[in-house]
Design an enzyme around this catalytic site. Structure first.
Site, short mmCIF file in Angstrom:
data_model
loop_
_atom_site.label_atom_id
_atom_site.label_comp_id
_atom_site.label_asym_id
_atom_site.label_seq_id
_atom_site.Cartn_x
_atom_site.Cartn_y
_atom_site.Cartn_z
N GLY A 1 -15.70 16.45 13.78
CA GLY A 1 -15.40 15.58 12.64
C GLY A 1 -16.62 15.40 11.75
N ASP B 1 -17.86 7.10 15.04
CA ASP B 1 -17.41 6.18 16.09
C ASP B 1 -18.57 5.59 16.89
OD1 ASP B 1 -14.78 6.61 15.44
OD2 ASP B 1 -14.50 8.20 16.90
N ARG C 1 -2.80 -15.47 3.67
CA ARG C 1 -2.25 -14.42 4.50
C ARG C 1 -3.10 -14.15 5.73
NH1 ARG C 1 -0.48 -10.48 -0.44
NH2 ARG C 1 1.70 -11.12 -0.56
N GLN D 1 -32.39 -8.20 -5.30
CA GLN D 1 -32.22 -9.40 -4.46
C GLN D 1 -30.77 -9.86 -4.41
OE1 GLN D 1 -34.94 -12.28 -6.14
NE2 GLN D 1 -36.60 -11.66 -4.78
#
EC number: 2.7.1.11
Length: 854
Positions: free
Chosen positions: A99, A240, A275, A738
Site C-alpha cells: 500500500g 496503519d 448529532r 503561530q
C-alpha cells in the site's frame, strides 16, 4: 560543511564587522570577514569515553507520537567516513511495495540523492516487485533532477503493485537475473511487513538463485562473482503504524492529518444539528490511527482491535453519550477502527454502533467511512523529515553492509537513527496478530509497545473515568499560559484540568499569564469548561510575555487568597524564565514555595530541557504548506528564487526543519554562522541550478540569524547577482506561523504532557505537605517537563540554567543541528557528511524483554 562550524559542537558566535551595516556592499563585507573566518577550525569530535558518559540513562519509558520508545543504548561513531567515495563501483535499487503511504517519495528522493552523493549508481524500480520481476524499462537509472519536486507529492511516484509472481521462486529468479545484469547488489525496499518479509526471503535465497542462473547460462561466472551477495535494507511505509520496531512508520502522521481535517469539519455540522457521528478509520489489525484520533479530537469512545470493550459495552457507551449531552455538549464522536472486534472476536461495525445509538437513545446519528482518503494528500512535515532521514541511513546501511550483515530495517529512536534486524521486527509484528487471534489482548497491547500503552491509558482516563462529585481533601492547582500563543496550548490546558478533576482536585485557570495571576484574573474550571478545546488554536486563556518578578507581592497575595497549592505553566521561554524567577522569589515570599511545572509550548522550540515544544509541529507544517505553494509558483514561471523569512527568534529550528521538509537550497540560522562568502557560494549554486531542468530556488532565513544580513539584504544580493539568470522574490511569513488549528502531533503531545504534568503535580503536592500547609523549596519542586531523546522527563529549572544561552534565549546544545549537513547534501552542495547519526545494528528482542520489567 560551512567553515568553522561542526553541527552538534559548541556554537562559535561572531561579532559582526564593525563597519558592517545593512547598507554595506557585499564586497566590503567579504573583505571584512575574510580574515576572521579563515582561522576558524573544525572542532575535534568527542571521544568514545565522552560519548559513553553522555548517554541518556533516564529510566522513564514514556514517549509521545512520532518518537519511538525503544530506549536502546549504542555507541554512536563520530568519525568522518569518506562518505563521498563509499558508493563508488556500487549500485543501489529502490522500490516501493504494498500500500502507498505519504512520505514514501521523500524517502525515495533521499536514497537517490545520497546514493549519488556517495558515488553509487541508483536505480528506480517502478511498480514494486512486479517491476523487479518484469525488468526492462521498469528498472531505470535515476538522476539528481529526476527526484525534483517529489517531496510534496503523496503516494509514490515510482509506483507500487501487488505481485504474485515474486511469491514464487520462478519470479524471484527473474528478479535476481534483472539485478545481476545491471550490477545491482543493494536493494532498498519501502513498504509494510509483507513487502519486507519478501525482501528477506529474496536475500536468503540469493546464492541459490545465482547458482541456478549460472547453470542455465543466463549469467556468467564473472557476473555471479561480482554479485555474490545482496544487501537489503527496509524502510517501513504504512499508514496503519502496525510494524513493531518503530513508533512511527512513514505515512502515519500524514494519515492522521487527513483524519483530523475531516473530524474538525464534521464537528461543526454535528454541533449545528446535535448529532452523533460514527467515524470509521483504517486499521484492520492495528488501532493506532483510531486511538490517536480519539485523543486528538476528544472523542467519547474508541473501538480498536487490541483492546475489545467489556461484554456490557453497549450499556457503558450509551451512558457515556447521554452524560456528555447532559453536561451541555451538542455532539458525540465515536471512532471505530475497521478491524474493531469484541472479546469473542466478533466484528464491531460502524453500522452496528449507529443502530445501537438510534435504538437506545434516539440520537440523530450519522456514519462516515473515511476509506482511502487517509492515504491521499500532501505528506506532513514530519513524514517528509522522517522519510528523508530514514533514506539517508538506509544508504549508509547498504553501503556498509557485508555478507554477514542481516537484512535490517531503519527507524528512528528518539532523535537518532536505529537499525534493527528485519525479521526480528517482522516476528514481533506477527506475535501481535497471533495474540489477538488467540484472544490474549493484554499481551497484544504490551507487544505494541510502551507508547501505545500510554496512549491507551490516557484515553481511558479522559474518556471513561468520571470525576468524583466530592472534592473533600482535594488540592487546588492553577493552570496558566505564558509567552506567545502556540497551537496545542488549549489541548494541554484541557488535559491538565480534566486529569486534575479526575484526581479529585479543585482546578483553577488563570487568564493573561503572570499579569493575570497578579491581578486576580482567576476562576474555577469544571469538566465542561474546557470542552472542545483540543482542536482550537491560539490560547483560550489569553497569554502575555510579562514576567512575575515585578509583581511578587500581588502574586503571593493571590496565591493565598485562592489557596493555590500547585501551578502548571504552559508556555515558551518566558514560562521557563518566569519559573526561574519564582524560584528566586521563594527567598522573600513563602507563598511562592509551591510546586510548579513548565510545559514547553512555543513555535520557536527554544525551551531548554526539551527537544520538542507544543506548537512547533503546527508552525512547521504551516511553513511547509506555504513553501509548497511558492515552489509551485516558481515552477510555473521558471528561473525564480524565493527568500522566505521564518519566525523563531534566535533559534533556527523552524528554518532548518522546514528547509529539510520543503527541499530548500539553503537555510540561514544564527546557530550556524555564515559569511558573505557563504552567500556568494549559495548564489553560484543557484546559478548552476538554473542550467539544469530544475529552474527554481528556495532559501529560508531565520528572522534573527544575522543582524546585518537581513532578509532585504539577502534579497537585494540575490537580485543583483542573479540578473539575467534568475528573478528573486521575498516573503515574510510572520504571525501566520503561530495561528491555525493544531496538528495531530501537537494535540496528542499536549494531551499527554498535560496528563504527565498533573500526575507529577499530585505527587509533589503530597510530598510537600507539612504542618497543615504546602511548603516546597527544594530544586526538584520547580521543573520543566521535556522530551529528551526517548523519554518525558522532569528537570529542575535551576539545573537547566547551565544549559541556557540567556542572551539569545536558546539552549546551548540543540539536537537538530546534526541534520543540517543532510539538508545541504540533498540540495547538492559539496560538503562532508558528518556521520554522527550512524547507528549500529540492535536487537528488538532484547529491548522487548527489558520493557516487560518497566
Amino acid at each position: 560543511m560551512r567553515r568553522g562550524f561542526r553541527p552538534g559542537a559548541e556554537r562559535k558566535t561572531r561579532e559582526p564587522p564593525r563597519t558592517g551595516t545593512a547598507s554595506t556592499t557585499p564586497e566590503e563585507l567579504f573583505r571584512a570577514e575574510e580574515a576572521s573566518t579563515s582561522s576558524m577550525l573544525m572542532q575535534k569530535p568527542p571521544s568514545r569515553t565522552d560519548v559513553l558518559k553522555s548517554l541518556d540513562t533516564v529510566d522513564d519509558p514514556d514517549t509521545v507520537e512520532g518518537i519511538p520508545i525503544f530506549a536502546n543504548e549504542w555507541i554512536m561513531t563520530h568519525e568522518h567516513h569518506a562518505a563521498k567515495t563509499l558508493g563508488i563501483g556500487k549500485a543501489i535499487a529502490v522500490l516501493t511495495s504494498g500500500g502507498d503511504a505519504q512520505g514514501m517519495n521523500a524517502a525515495v528522493r533521499a536514497v537517490v540523492r545520497v546514493g549519488i552523493y556517495t558515488g553509487a549508481r541508483v536505480f528506480f524500480v517502478h511498480e514494486g516487485y512486479q517491476g523487479l520481476v518484469d525488468g526492462g524499462d521498469n528498472i531505470r537509472e535515476a538522476t539528481w533532477e529526476s527526484v525534483s519536486m517529489m517531496l510534496q507529492l503523496g503516494g509514490t511516484v515510482i509506483g507500487s503493485a501487488r505481485c504474485k509472481d515474486f511469491r514464487e521462486r520462478e519470479g524471484r529468479l527473474r528478479a535476481a537475473h534483472n539485478l545481476v545484469k545491471r550490477g545491482i547488489t543493494n536493494l532498498c525496499v519501502i513498504g509494510g511487513d509483507g513487502s519486507l518479509t519478501g525482501a528477506d526471503t529474496f536475500r536468503s535465497e540469493w546464492s541459490d538463485l545465482l547458482s541456478d542462473l549460472q547453470k542455465s547460462g543466463k549469467i556468467t561466472a564473472e557476473e555471479a562473482t561480482k554479485s555474490s551477495y545482496l544487501n537489503i535494507v527496509g524502510l517501513v511505509g504504512s499508514i496503519d503504524n502496525d510494524f513493531c520496531g518503530t513508533d512511527m512508520t512513514i505515512g502515519t502522521d500524514s494519515a492522521l492529518h487527513r483524519i483530523i481535517e475531516i473530524v474538525d469539519a464534521i464537528t461543526t455540522t454535528a454541533q449545528s444539528h446535535q448529532r452523533t457521528f460514527v467515524l470509521e478509520v483504517m486499521g484492520r489489525h492495528c488501532g493506532y490511527l483510531a486511538l490517536v484520533t480519539s485523543l486528538s479530537c476528544g472523542a467519547d469512545w474508541v473501538f480498536i482491535p487490541e483492546c475489545p470493550p467489556d461484554d456490557d459495552w453497549e450499556e457503558h457507551l450509551c451512558r457515556r453519550l447521554s452524560e456528555t449531552r447532559n453536561r451541555g455538549s451538542r455532539l458525540n464522536i465515536i471512532i471505530v477502527a475497521e478491524g474493531a472486534i469484541d472479546k469473542n472476536g466478533k466484528p464491531i461495525t460502524s453500522e452496528d454502533i449507529k443502530n445501537l445509538v438510534v435504538k437506545r437513545l434516539g440520537y440523530d446519528t450519522r456514519v462516515t467511512v473515511l476509506g482511502h482518503v487517509q492515504r491521499g494528500g500532501t505528506p506532513s512535515a514530519f513524514d517528509r523529515i522522517l522519510g528523508s532521514r530514514m533514506g539517508v541511513e538506509a544508504v549508509m546501511a547498504l553501503l556498509e553492509g557485508t555478507p554477514d550483515t542481516p537484512a535490517c530495517v531503519v527507524s528512528l529512536s528518539g532523535n537518532q537513527a536505529v537499525r534493527l534486524p528485519l525479521m526480528e521486527c517482522v516476528q514481533v509484528t506477527k506475535d501481535v496478530t497471533r495474540a489477538m487471534d488467540e484472544r490474549r489482548f493484554d499481551e497484544a497491547l504490551k507487544l505494541r509497545g510502551r507508547s501505545f500503552m500510554n496512549n491507551w491509558e490516557v484515553y481511558k482516563l479522559l474518556a471513561h473515568v468520571r470525576p468524583p462529585k466530592s472534592k473533600s481533601g482535594s488540592h487546588t492547582v492553577a493552570v496558566m499560559n505564558v509567552g506567545a500563543p502556540a497551537a496545542g496550548m488549549n489541548a494541554a490546558v484541557r488535559s491538565t484540568v480534566r486529569i486534575g478533576l479526575i484526581q479529585g482536585n479543585r482546578m483553577l485557570v488563570v487568564h493573561d499569564g503572570f499579569e493575570g495571576l497578579a491581578k486576580g484574573q482567576i476562576e474555577e474550571a469544571g469538566w465542561s469548561y474546557v470542552g472542545g478545546w483540543t482542536g482550537q488554536g491560539g490560547s483560550k486563556l489569553g497569554t502575555k510575555r510579562t514576567l512575575p518578578k515585578k509583581s511578587f507581592e500581588q502574586i503571593s497575595a493571590n496565591i493565598t487568597k485562592f489557596n493555590i497549592q500547585g501551578l502548571v505553566i504552559i508556555g515558551g521561554f518566558e514560562a521557563y524564565t518566569g519559573g526561574l524567577e519564582l524560584m528566586e522569589g521563594r527567598k522573600q515570599y513563602d507563598e511562592l514555595c509551591i510546586p510548579f511545572v513548565v510545559i514547553p509550548a512555543t513555535v520557536s522550540n527554544n525551551v531548554p530541557g526539551s527537544d520538542f515544544s507544543v506548537g512547533a509541529d503546527t508552525a512547521l507544517n504551516t511553513i511547509c504548506m506555504t513553501c509548497d505553494r511558492i515552489k509551485q509558483s516558481a515552477a510555473g514561471t521558471k528561473r525564480r528564487v524565493f527568500i522566505i523569512e521564518t519566525m523563531g527568534g534566535y533559534c533556527g529550528y523552524l528554518a532548518t526543519m522546514a528547509g529539510l521538509a520543503a527541499g530548500a537550497d539553503a537555510a540561514y540560522i544564527f546557530e550556524d554562522p555564515f559569511t558573505i562568502r557563504d552567500l556568494q557560494v549559495n548564489v553560484e549554486h543557484l546559478v548552476q541550478k538554473m542550467k539544469t531542468t530544475v529552474k527554481r530556488g528556495l532559501v529560508l532565513r531565520n528572522e534573527k540569524c544575522n543582524e546585518n544580513y537581513t532578509t532585504d539584504f539577502i534579497f537585494n544580493l540575490y537580485s543583483e547577482e542573479g540578473k539575467g539568470i534568475f528573478d528573486s522574490r521575498k516573503n515574510v511569513l510572520g504571525h501566520m506561523q503561530q495561528g491555525g488549528s493544531p496538528t495531530p502531533f501537537d494535540r496528542n503531545f499536549a494531551t499527554k504532557m498535560g496528563a504527565k504534568a498533573m500526575n507529577w503535580m499530585s505527587g509533589k503536592i503530597k510530598e510537600s505537605y507539612r504542618n497543615g500547609r504546602i511548603f516546597a523549596n527544594s530544586p526538584d519542586s520547580g521543573c520543566v517537563l521535556g522530551m529528551r531523546k526517548r523519554a518525558l522527563v522532569f528537570q529542575p529549572v535551576t539545573e537547566l540554567k547551565e544549559q541556557t544561552d540567556f542572551e539569545h534565549r536558546i539552549p546551548k546544545e540543540q539536537w537538530w543541528l546534526k541534520l543540517r549537513p543532510i539538508l545541504k547534501i540533498l540540495a547538492k552542495y559539496e560538503i562532508d557528511l558528518d556521520t554522527s547519526e550512524h547507528a549500529h545494528l540492535e536487537h528488538i528482542s532484547r529491548k522487548r524483554s527489558g520493557e516487560a520489567n518497566v
